[in-house]
Design a protein around this motif. Structure first.
Motif, mmCIF file in Angstrom:
data_model
loop_
_atom_site.group_PDB
_atom_site.id
_atom_site.type_symbol
_atom_site.label_atom_id
_atom_site.label_comp_id
_atom_site.label_asym_id
_atom_site.label_seq_id
_atom_site.Cartn_x
_atom_site.Cartn_y
_atom_site.Cartn_z
ATOM 1 N N CYS A 11 0.702 -1.413 0.088
ATOM 2 C CA CYS A 11 0.096 -0.085 -0.085
ATOM 3 C C CYS A 11 0.757 1.443 -0.098
ATOM 4 N N GLY A 12 2.202 1.137 0.207
ATOM 5 C CA GLY A 12 2.987 2.491 0.334
ATOM 6 C C GLY A 12 3.137 3.105 1.734
ATOM 7 N N ALA A 13 2.342 2.430 2.750
ATOM 8 C CA ALA A 13 2.512 3.118 3.870
ATOM 9 C C ALA A 13 3.960 3.034 4.681
ATOM 10 N N VAL A 14 4.770 1.887 4.097
ATOM 11 C CA VAL A 14 5.960 1.556 4.654
ATOM 12 C C VAL A 14 7.038 1.502 3.540
ATOM 13 N N ARG A 15 8.172 2.468 3.430
ATOM 14 C CA ARG A 15 9.112 2.150 2.662
ATOM 15 C C ARG A 15 10.432 1.999 3.389
ATOM 16 N N TYR A 16 11.213 1.544 2.529
ATOM 17 C CA TYR A 16 12.732 1.540 3.425
ATOM 18 C C TYR A 16 13.922 1.496 2.285
ATOM 19 N N ALA A 50 22.434 -1.367 10.561
ATOM 20 C CA ALA A 50 22.832 0.001 10.402
ATOM 21 C C ALA A 50 22.692 0.592 9.280
ATOM 22 N N SER A 51 22.349 -0.481 8.130
ATOM 23 C CA SER A 51 22.496 0.224 6.712
ATOM 24 C C SER A 51 20.755 0.119 6.374
ATOM 25 N N LEU A 52 19.940 -0.038 7.336
ATOM 26 C CA LEU A 52 18.512 -0.102 7.017
ATOM 27 C C LEU A 52 17.904 1.252 7.452
ATOM 28 N N THR A 53 17.244 2.004 6.497
ATOM 29 C CA THR A 53 16.539 3.287 7.253
ATOM 30 C C THR A 53 15.133 3.221 6.443
ATOM 31 N N ILE A 54 14.154 3.187 7.575
ATOM 32 C CA ILE A 54 12.999 3.322 7.330
ATOM 33 C C ILE A 54 12.526 4.793 6.716
ATOM 34 N N THR A 55 12.042 4.974 5.454
ATOM 35 C CA THR A 55 12.187 6.248 4.896
ATOM 36 C C THR A 55 10.531 6.682 4.909
ATOM 37 N N ARG A 56 9.582 5.835 5.308
ATOM 38 C CA ARG A 56 8.336 6.347 5.573
ATOM 39 C C ARG A 56 7.464 5.293 6.302
ATOM 40 N N HIS A 144 1.208 0.345 -4.455
ATOM 41 C CA HIS A 144 2.273 1.396 -4.469
ATOM 42 C C HIS A 144 3.124 0.994 -5.694
ATOM 43 N N PRO A 145 3.744 2.017 -6.406
ATOM 44 C CA PRO A 145 4.667 1.406 -7.629
ATOM 45 C C PRO A 145 6.037 1.184 -7.056
ATOM 46 N N ASP A 146 6.749 0.292 -7.653
ATOM 47 C CA ASP A 146 7.952 -0.270 -7.448
ATOM 48 C C ASP A 146 9.145 0.817 -7.413
ATOM 49 N N HIS A 147 8.887 2.106 -6.852
ATOM 50 C CA HIS A 147 10.038 3.026 -6.715
ATOM 51 C C HIS A 147 9.717 4.042 -5.750
ATOM 52 N N ASP A 148 10.447 4.674 -4.967
ATOM 53 C CA ASP A 148 10.097 5.867 -4.001
ATOM 54 C C ASP A 148 9.047 6.883 -4.677
ATOM 55 N N THR A 149 8.143 7.405 -3.793
ATOM 56 C CA THR A 149 7.383 8.660 -4.205
ATOM 57 C C THR A 149 7.349 9.528 -3.317
ATOM 58 N N ASP A 150 7.340 10.947 -3.319
ATOM 59 C CA ASP A 150 7.119 11.953 -2.708
ATOM 60 C C ASP A 150 6.020 11.932 -1.868
ATOM 61 N N GLN A 151 4.934 11.548 -2.443
ATOM 62 C CA GLN A 151 3.585 11.619 -1.651
ATOM 63 C C GLN A 151 2.773 10.341 -2.196
#
Length: 158
Positions: A11-16, A50-56, A144-151
C-alpha cells in the motif's frame, strides 16, 4: 558502495532503503516462514541493521518466537523483515523489494517442509484468461509503484 536497495509494502505506507549489498539470499520453507508470509516459502536476504533506513511510515512487529520478530505493514499486512533480535543484521523479504529479480537466492532452508510438488510447477499450463484479468484490474490498482514517491497515495487517487 553499490546503489541502495529500496522496497516497501503493497500500500506504500512503509518504505525503506538499504545502503549495502544484500547477502545470504535464500528461500526458507519452514512452517513458521510459511505462516508468516501466507505462502509456501519466504525469500530472504541479510543486511546490517545500521544500513537499513525506514523512509516512510512505521513497521509493525510480531514476535514469532523469543528470539525472532517479524516486521510488517500494519495497514496492508505485507511481510517486510525477519529480525533475530540479538544480532546486528536483519533479513529483508525479497518480494517486497522494488526490484525483486535483482537478488537471486543462493540456497534453501527447511527443505523437509518444502512442498513436494514444487518440481511440477514449470509443467503447469498458464490460466487461459490471465491477460484479460490483469487488464480488468489495472484501472483500479491501488498498489504502490516499485519506486519511491514523494507522496502516497497520489492526490485524487484512493
Amino acid at each position: 558502495m553499490n546503489e541502495p536497495t529500496t522496497g516497501g509494502c503493497q500500500c506504500g505506507a512503509v518504505r525503506y532503503r538499504i545502503d549495502q549489498a544484500l547477502e545470504n539470499a535464500h528461500i526458507c520453507h519452514c512452517r513458521m516462514c510459511q505462516k508468516a508470509s501466507g505462502n509456501y516459502f519466504l525469500p530472504l536476504a541479510r543486511a546490517s541493521k545500521a544500513s537499513l533506513t525506514i523512509t516512510r511510515g512505521e513497521v509493525g512487529w510480531f514476535h514469532s518466537s523469543d528470539v525472532v520478530r517479524r516486521g510488517f505493514c500494519r495497514s496492508c499486512g505485507t511481510p517486510l523483515f525477519f529480525d533475530v533480535v540479538d544480532r546486528d543484521s536483519i533479513n529483508v523479504v525479497l518480494g517486497a523489494l522494488d526490484e525483486p529479480a535483482s537478488v537471486k537466492p543462493e540456497f534453501q532452508c527447511g527443505p523437509d517442509e518444502k512442498m513436494p510438488w514444487f518440481g511440477e510447477l514449470d509443467g503447469m499450463e498458464p490460466a487461459a484468461d490471465e491477460t484479460s484479468w490483469y487488464e480488468a484490474v489495472a484501472p483500479s490498482n491501488h498498489q504502490h509503484p516499485d519506486h519511491d514517491t514523494d507522496q502516497w497515495p497520489v492526490a485524487g487517487k484512493k
